[in-house]
Design an enzyme around this catalytic site. Structure first.
Site, PDB file in Angstrom:
ATOM      1  N   SER A  95      88.736  91.999  -7.062  1.00  0.00           N
ATOM      2  CA  SER A  95      89.447  90.721  -6.956  1.00  0.00           C
ATOM      3  C   SER A  95      89.841  90.391  -5.536  1.00  0.00           C
ATOM      4  CB  SER A  95      90.715  90.801  -7.784  1.00  0.00           C
ATOM      5  OG  SER A  95      91.614  91.705  -7.164  1.00  0.00           O
ATOM      6  N   GLY A  96      89.721  91.349  -4.639  1.00  0.00           N
ATOM      7  CA  GLY A  96      90.193  91.124  -3.281  1.00  0.00           C
ATOM      8  C   GLY A  96      91.612  91.613  -3.082  1.00  0.00           C
ATOM      9  N   GLY A  97      92.329  91.830  -4.169  1.00  0.00           N
ATOM     10  CA  GLY A  97      93.735  92.248  -4.067  1.00  0.00           C
ATOM     11  C   GLY A  97      93.904  93.533  -3.273  1.00  0.00           C
ATOM     12  N   PHE A  98      93.096  94.519  -3.587  1.00  0.00           N
ATOM     13  CA  PHE A  98      93.240  95.815  -2.922  1.00  0.00           C
ATOM     14  C   PHE A  98      93.099  95.689  -1.412  1.00  0.00           C
ATOM     15  CE2 PHE A  98      91.475  99.776  -1.230  1.00  0.00           C
ATOM     16  CZ  PHE A  98      92.471 100.660  -1.593  1.00  0.00           C
ATOM     17  N   ASP A 148      95.375  91.693  -8.808  1.00  0.00           N
ATOM     18  CA  ASP A 148      96.423  92.640  -9.211  1.00  0.00           C
ATOM     19  C   ASP A 148      97.172  93.101  -7.970  1.00  0.00           C
ATOM     20  OD1 ASP A 148      94.301  94.057  -8.107  1.00  0.00           O
ATOM     21  OD2 ASP A 148      94.776  95.885  -9.207  1.00  0.00           O
ATOM     22  N   GLN A 192      97.829  99.063 -14.053  1.00  0.00           N
ATOM     23  CA  GLN A 192      98.547  99.535 -12.861  1.00  0.00           C
ATOM     24  C   GLN A 192      99.707 100.429 -13.303  1.00  0.00           C
ATOM     25  OE1 GLN A 192      97.920  99.577  -9.743  1.00  0.00           O
ATOM     26  NE2 GLN A 192      96.272  98.090  -9.440  1.00  0.00           N
ATOM     27  N   GLY A 219      94.876 101.318  -8.424  1.00  0.00           N
ATOM     28  CA  GLY A 219      96.032 101.870  -7.727  1.00  0.00           C
ATOM     29  C   GLY A 219      96.065 103.380  -7.613  1.00  0.00           C
ATOM     30  N   CYS A 307      66.000 118.494  -4.430  1.00  0.00           N
ATOM     31  CA  CYS A 307      66.447 117.098  -4.519  1.00  0.00           C
ATOM     32  C   CYS A 307      65.216 116.194  -4.596  1.00  0.00           C
ATOM     33  CB  CYS A 307      67.297 116.730  -3.304  1.00  0.00           C
ATOM     34  SG  CYS A 307      67.799 114.997  -3.287  1.00  0.00           S
ATOM     35  N   CYS A 309      65.165 112.942  -3.967  1.00  0.00           N
ATOM     36  CA  CYS A 309      65.355 111.685  -3.235  1.00  0.00           C
ATOM     37  C   CYS A 309      64.215 111.476  -2.219  1.00  0.00           C
ATOM     38  CB  CYS A 309      66.712 111.653  -2.528  1.00  0.00           C
ATOM     39  SG  CYS A 309      66.755 112.417  -0.901  1.00  0.00           S
ATOM     40  N   CYS A 312      64.551 113.817   0.914  1.00  0.00           N
ATOM     41  CA  CYS A 312      64.199 115.233   0.731  1.00  0.00           C
ATOM     42  C   CYS A 312      62.721 115.420   0.390  1.00  0.00           C
ATOM     43  CB  CYS A 312      65.081 115.862  -0.341  1.00  0.00           C
ATOM     44  SG  CYS A 312      66.779 116.016   0.208  1.00  0.00           S
ATOM     45  N   HIS A 338      69.998 109.960   0.470  1.00  0.00           N
ATOM     46  CA  HIS A 338      70.184 111.283  -0.151  1.00  0.00           C
ATOM     47  C   HIS A 338      71.481 111.329  -0.964  1.00  0.00           C
ATOM     48  CE1 HIS A 338      70.422 115.600  -0.793  1.00  0.00           C
ATOM     49  NE2 HIS A 338      71.676 115.501  -0.376  1.00  0.00           N
TER      50      HIS A 338
HETATM   51 ZN   LIG Z   1      67.801 114.433  -1.089  1.00  0.00          ZN
END
Ligand SMILES: [Zn+2]
Length: 392
Positions: A95-98, A148, A192, A219, A307, A309, A312, A338
């Site tokens: 929401s942008g609140g944080f 919030d 919250q 929060g 891995c 990915c 890797c 990764h």
């Molecule tokens: Zn990897």
């Protein structure tokens, strides 16, 4: 008509973990799921195709940053975030609140909303539960969050209660306001209550009782010790309706992801995996390594042996080490890929374990293998990032 649905596919017999399926207008998400953060409508240094290849299912974008630059109206003119950023999978916007509470200057909080000065150019803005619905409808994400108040840590019980009560009133206003912006978007509620167990329970019951199809826990992970966060979750989860997906906002280190799933959470987002990657921190089953360390200078093996990915499969650790040490652009991309793939692979491993009824064993084994970064190191990093943000 909403194209949103959530079904629970399996539940762990020993913990609160569950595996589910979320349908959104832009695709299906299997939970538990880790969601990378694309603050500025980009997961830093990684293209949409690379996100797909890492099996990213949904990304989070920040309303605060995008409303200030390039502006939600402009993004709407390009057909919304999906088309603007060339990502056709699900998106969630906060929401942008944080960010207003952590980045905005000269905040002025009232019952109406929150006024603040942009951290970019000092221009004045206001967020209200109503205009946040409008801004998020312009951005066009599949899942959206209401305005919030994120109380800071530590915070007095009185301030915690006040912030929670305003958040509840804003949640009701957001539900009414969103009717004015017909769309296929799904609005989640935010629980919250800061660091007060009773308030957290109260908030879970109140927000859980409103007609939100999904719930976010806000929060937390704002500087409190991890143990305190998990203690609170033990109070919150039993109060939440079972049939709605649950998003633990801003939490997403590997060990927190694995632990949070056992406490009944389905969705996790965090900038940490890509942020630490850019600083040389890469995930392995034994914990986070620093690829810049001299021990990788001559490493013939990939960062992690098995891995799957892109990084890797194609590069040895010595090359990644060299790129990282030289500050080469390619490093940011390869390191981020990764860590993202690591988190998404962990998502499917968690899901498979829940379905097989072996989540508890998986979690216990994972946590004995994975050595987390100590609180002290964490604190130092937080200070560094805070300082960097101040210089934005
Ligand atoms: Zn990897």
């Amino acid at each position: 008509m909403s194209q949103f649905s959530f079904t629970i596919d399996a539940e762990c017999p020993e913990t609160w973990a569950r595996a589910g399926t979320i349908q959104t207008p832009h695709g299906t998400i299997q939970t538990p799921i880790f969601m990378p953060v694309g603050t500025q409508a980009t997961v830093k240094s990684v293209s949409a195709e690379e996100l797909r290849e890492a099996r990213v299912a949904i990304i989070l974008a920040n309303t605060y940053h995008l409303m200030l630059r390039p502006g939600s109206q402009l993004i709407a003119e390009f057909g919304g975030l999906h088309r603007f950023m060339h990502w056709d999978g699900p998106i969630l916007t906060d929401s942008g609140g944080f960010q207003v509470f952590s980045l905005g200057h000269l905040r002025k909080l009232s019952e109406e909303g929150v006024a603040f000065k942009s951290h970019l150019d000092g221009s004045l803005h206001q967020l209200t539960p109503e205009n946040v619905m409008e801004i998020e409808s312009q951005l066009g994400a599949d899942i959206i969050l209401p305005l919030d108040i994120c109380a800071s840590y530590p915070c007095t019980p009185e301030a915690a209660k006040e912030a929670m009560e305003v958040t509840h009133r804003w949640a009701e206003r957001a539900l009414i306001a969103r009717e004015r912006f017909p769309s296929g978007q799904t609005l989640f509620g935010i629980v919250q209550g800061a660091f007060e167990a009773e308030l957290r329970q109260q908030s879970a019951r109140f927000i859980g009782g409103l007609p939100f199809p999904g719930l976010a826990i806000g929060g937390l992970s704002v500087g409190e010790p991890k143990a305190e966060m998990w203690d609170l979750m033990r109070y919150v989860t039993p109060e939440l309706p079972k049939g709605k997906p649950r998003h633990l906002l801003g939490v997403g280190s590997p060990e927190d992801f694995v632990t949070g799933v056992g406490l009944g959470m389905d969705m996790f987002d965090c900038a940490l995996p890509t942020r630490v990657a850019r600083h040389g921190g890469l995930f392995t089953r034994y914990g986070r390594i620093n690829i810049k360390s001299a021990r990788y200078r001559t490493g013939h093996a990939p960062i992690e042996e098995d891995c799957d990915c892109y990084t890797c499969r194609n590069y040895c650790a010595a090359y990644i080490h060299h790129l990282a040490r030289s500050g080469e652009q390619l490093y940011y991309r390869l390191g981020s890929i990764h860590n993202l793939r690591y988190m998404l692979r962990l998502s499917s491993q968690l899901r498979a374990a829940i379905i097989a009824g072996t989540y508890a064993a998986f979690r216990n084994y994972f946590l004995t293998q994975y050595i987390p970064t100590s609180e002290q190191v964490r604190e130092k990093q937080r200070e560094k990032w805070k300082a960097a943000r101040r210089n934005l």
